[in-house]
Design a protein around this motif. Structure first.
Motif, PDB file in Angstrom:
ATOM      1  N   GLU A   1     -34.401   7.788  -7.678  1.00 51.68           N
ATOM      2  CA  GLU A   1     -35.614   7.229  -7.077  1.00 51.68           C
ATOM      3  C   GLU A   1     -35.419   6.951  -5.587  1.00 51.68           C
ATOM      4  O   GLU A   1     -36.304   7.234  -4.768  1.00 51.68           O
ATOM      5  CB  GLU A   1     -36.017   5.936  -7.794  1.00 51.68           C
ATOM      6  N   LYS A   2     -34.262   6.427  -5.240  1.00 47.63           N
ATOM      7  CA  LYS A   2     -33.994   6.123  -3.836  1.00 47.63           C
ATOM      8  C   LYS A   2     -33.963   7.399  -2.994  1.00 47.63           C
ATOM      9  O   LYS A   2     -34.503   7.432  -1.882  1.00 47.63           O
ATOM     10  CB  LYS A   2     -32.672   5.362  -3.716  1.00 47.63           C
ATOM     11  N   ASN A   3     -33.351   8.439  -3.520  1.00 44.01           N
ATOM     12  CA  ASN A   3     -33.313   9.711  -2.805  1.00 44.01           C
ATOM     13  C   ASN A   3     -34.703  10.318  -2.690  1.00 44.01           C
ATOM     14  O   ASN A   3     -35.069  10.900  -1.650  1.00 44.01           O
ATOM     15  CB  ASN A   3     -32.387  10.696  -3.526  1.00 44.01           C
ATOM     16  N   LEU A   4     -35.487  10.169  -3.757  1.00 43.75           N
ATOM     17  CA  LEU A   4     -36.852  10.686  -3.752  1.00 43.75           C
ATOM     18  C   LEU A   4     -37.697   9.960  -2.708  1.00 43.75           C
ATOM     19  O   LEU A   4     -38.498  10.585  -2.001  1.00 43.75           O
ATOM     20  CB  LEU A   4     -37.472  10.515  -5.145  1.00 43.75           C
ATOM     21  N   HIS A   5     -37.493   8.665  -2.594  1.00 44.54           N
ATOM     22  CA  HIS A   5     -38.257   7.881  -1.626  1.00 44.54           C
ATOM     23  C   HIS A   5     -37.867   8.245  -0.196  1.00 44.54           C
ATOM     24  O   HIS A   5     -38.728   8.348   0.687  1.00 44.54           O
ATOM     25  CB  HIS A   5     -38.036   6.385  -1.856  1.00 44.54           C
ATOM     26  N   GLU A   6     -36.591   8.449   0.024  1.00 44.56           N
ATOM     27  CA  GLU A   6     -36.133   8.851   1.364  1.00 44.56           C
ATOM     28  C   GLU A   6     -36.711  10.213   1.753  1.00 44.56           C
ATOM     29  O   GLU A   6     -37.080  10.432   2.910  1.00 44.56           O
ATOM     30  CB  GLU A   6     -34.602   8.895   1.388  1.00 44.56           C
ATOM     31  N   THR A   7     -36.802  11.099   0.767  1.00 45.78           N
ATOM     32  CA  THR A   7     -37.384  12.417   1.028  1.00 45.78           C
ATOM     33  C   THR A   7     -38.857  12.295   1.402  1.00 45.78           C
ATOM     34  O   THR A   7     -39.331  12.941   2.348  1.00 45.78           O
ATOM     35  CB  THR A   7     -37.244  13.324  -0.209  1.00 45.78           C
TER      36      THR A   7
ATOM     37  N   TRP B   1     -40.908  13.189   5.038  1.00 49.42           N
ATOM     38  CA  TRP B   1     -42.060  14.063   5.223  1.00 49.42           C
ATOM     39  C   TRP B   1     -43.079  13.460   6.187  1.00 49.42           C
ATOM     40  O   TRP B   1     -43.629  14.159   7.037  1.00 49.42           O
ATOM     41  CB  TRP B   1     -42.745  14.327   3.885  1.00 49.42           C
ATOM     42  N   VAL B   2     -43.360  12.170   6.034  1.00 49.26           N
ATOM     43  CA  VAL B   2     -44.444  11.554   6.818  1.00 49.26           C
ATOM     44  C   VAL B   2     -43.921  10.754   8.010  1.00 49.26           C
ATOM     45  O   VAL B   2     -44.696  10.411   8.905  1.00 49.26           O
ATOM     46  CB  VAL B   2     -45.301  10.645   5.915  1.00 49.26           C
ATOM     47  N   GLY B   3     -42.635  10.399   7.985  1.00 45.13           N
ATOM     48  CA  GLY B   3     -42.086   9.588   9.070  1.00 45.13           C
ATOM     49  C   GLY B   3     -42.122   8.110   8.722  1.00 45.13           C
ATOM     50  O   GLY B   3     -43.032   7.645   8.021  1.00 45.13           O
ATOM     51  N   ASN B   4     -41.158   7.367   9.200  1.00 49.54           N
ATOM     52  CA  ASN B   4     -41.064   5.942   8.874  1.00 49.54           C
ATOM     53  C   ASN B   4     -42.161   5.103   9.506  1.00 49.54           C
ATOM     54  O   ASN B   4     -42.373   3.952   9.106  1.00 49.54           O
ATOM     55  CB  ASN B   4     -39.696   5.404   9.314  1.00 49.54           C
ATOM     56  N   ASP B   5     -42.861   5.640  10.505  1.00 45.22           N
ATOM     57  CA  ASP B   5     -43.906   4.886  11.170  1.00 45.22           C
ATOM     58  C   ASP B   5     -45.300   5.212  10.623  1.00 45.22           C
ATOM     59  O   ASP B   5     -46.309   4.792  11.185  1.00 45.22           O
ATOM     60  CB  ASP B   5     -43.882   5.145  12.676  1.00 45.22           C
TER      61      ASP B   5
ATOM     62  N   LEU C   1     -46.909   5.180  -1.717  1.00 47.67           N
ATOM     63  CA  LEU C   1     -45.543   5.663  -1.533  1.00 47.67           C
ATOM     64  C   LEU C   1     -45.279   5.973  -0.062  1.00 47.67           C
ATOM     65  O   LEU C   1     -44.273   5.535   0.510  1.00 47.67           O
ATOM     66  CB  LEU C   1     -45.327   6.919  -2.386  1.00 47.67           C
ATOM     67  N   PHE C   2     -46.198   6.713   0.567  1.00 43.56           N
ATOM     68  CA  PHE C   2     -46.019   7.101   1.969  1.00 43.56           C
ATOM     69  C   PHE C   2     -46.127   5.910   2.915  1.00 43.56           C
ATOM     70  O   PHE C   2     -45.534   5.922   3.994  1.00 43.56           O
ATOM     71  CB  PHE C   2     -47.045   8.169   2.355  1.00 43.56           C
ATOM     72  N   ASN C   3     -46.870   4.881   2.502  1.00 39.21           N
ATOM     73  CA  ASN C   3     -46.984   3.667   3.309  1.00 39.21           C
ATOM     74  C   ASN C   3     -45.737   2.791   3.213  1.00 39.21           C
ATOM     75  O   ASN C   3     -45.690   1.706   3.813  1.00 39.21           O
ATOM     76  CB  ASN C   3     -48.204   2.846   2.882  1.00 39.21           C
TER      77      ASN C   3
END
Length: 241
Positions: free
Chosen positions: A55-61, A65-69, A180-182
């Motif tokens: 899950e952690k790796n999936l979230h980092e991926t 894709w969208v950027g941390n900001d 998720l992206f937020n």
């Protein structure tokens, strides 16, 4: 994620209750257990996936894709889009499974119960959000509400208009993805929220024959629309003279 014993008991109680009620065949036309396989599977997947390395790796991926900001408030609105879909479809003349009052009744009950169950689990489970804002990440409230109303759309239009029926799940899926992206939720939070929302609505619609009360069945000039906000539930009533 630290899961309170009460949360685990709630989950297993839901599963066993569904199985027991189904065996009683209170409503022999359709098997209740078959309707709950998907939501219970989503809820189970959410519990098993939570806090795992996958899950952690999936979230980092996903964040890559969208950027941390990446930030958007669109999910605050898409979660209610299925509600609007039901009544817009009615106005457009799309045939539904139930009268508008029964639609409103089932939709309101589904959303209220989903909110209650979601909040109860949030208060029993300690899980920090990916952005570190608080410790009530599991399950996703936005997602559970979106899938509760999305399931209502499906139940109302699955036999008359599949495009409208599946649009509810479409908006709900978008809501979960945006959470998720937020960086507000992990995948497991979203899966569990989806499972809860679908499960509650399926149960409400399965047992709707137990409260077949409709004072407006013969009225064509009355409209009742549910209004929902976190901690605030109400109804909009209008009558033409």
């Amino acid at each position: 994620m630290k899961i309170n014993i009460a949360a685990l008991l709630l989950f297993f109680t839901l599963g066993s209750l569904v199985a027991q009620v189904d065996s009683l065949q209170i409503r022999p036309k359709k098997k209740l257990f078959k309707k709950t396989i998907v939501p219970l599977s989503l809820l189970t997947a959410g519990i098993l996936l939570s806090d795992s390395n996958f899950e952690k790796n999936l979230h980092e991926t996903a964040q890559g894709w969208v950027g941390n900001d990446f930030r958007t408030h669109l999910d605050d609105y898409t979660r209610y889009a299925p509600v609007a879909t039901i009544f817009i479809a009615n106005v457009a003349g799309v045939k539904a499974q139930h009268h508008w009052f029964d639609q409103t009744k089932n939709l309101a009950v589904s959303m209220i119960l989903t909110d209650v169950v979601t909040r109860a689990i949030k208060n029993s489970v300690y899980k920090i959000r990916p952005d570190g804002s608080n410790d009530n990440a599991f399950p996703s409230g936005h997602t559970s509400i979106a899938f509760a109303s999305g399931s209502a759309v499906y139940e109302e239009y699955k036999n008359t208009n599949p495009y409208v029926a599946y649009s509810g799940y479409g908006f709900a899926t978008i809501t979960g993805g945006l959470r998720l992206f937020n960086n507000k939720h992990f995948t497991s939070d979203i899966l569990a929220g989806a499972g809860i929302g679908i499960l509650v609505t399926k149960l409400v619609y399965h047992f709707d024959y137990l409260w077949k009360w409709n004072p407006f069945l013969k009225s064509k000039d009355v409209t009742l629309v549910p209004r929902y906000a976190p901690g605030n539930v109400g109804l909009y009533f209008s009558k033409s003279f």
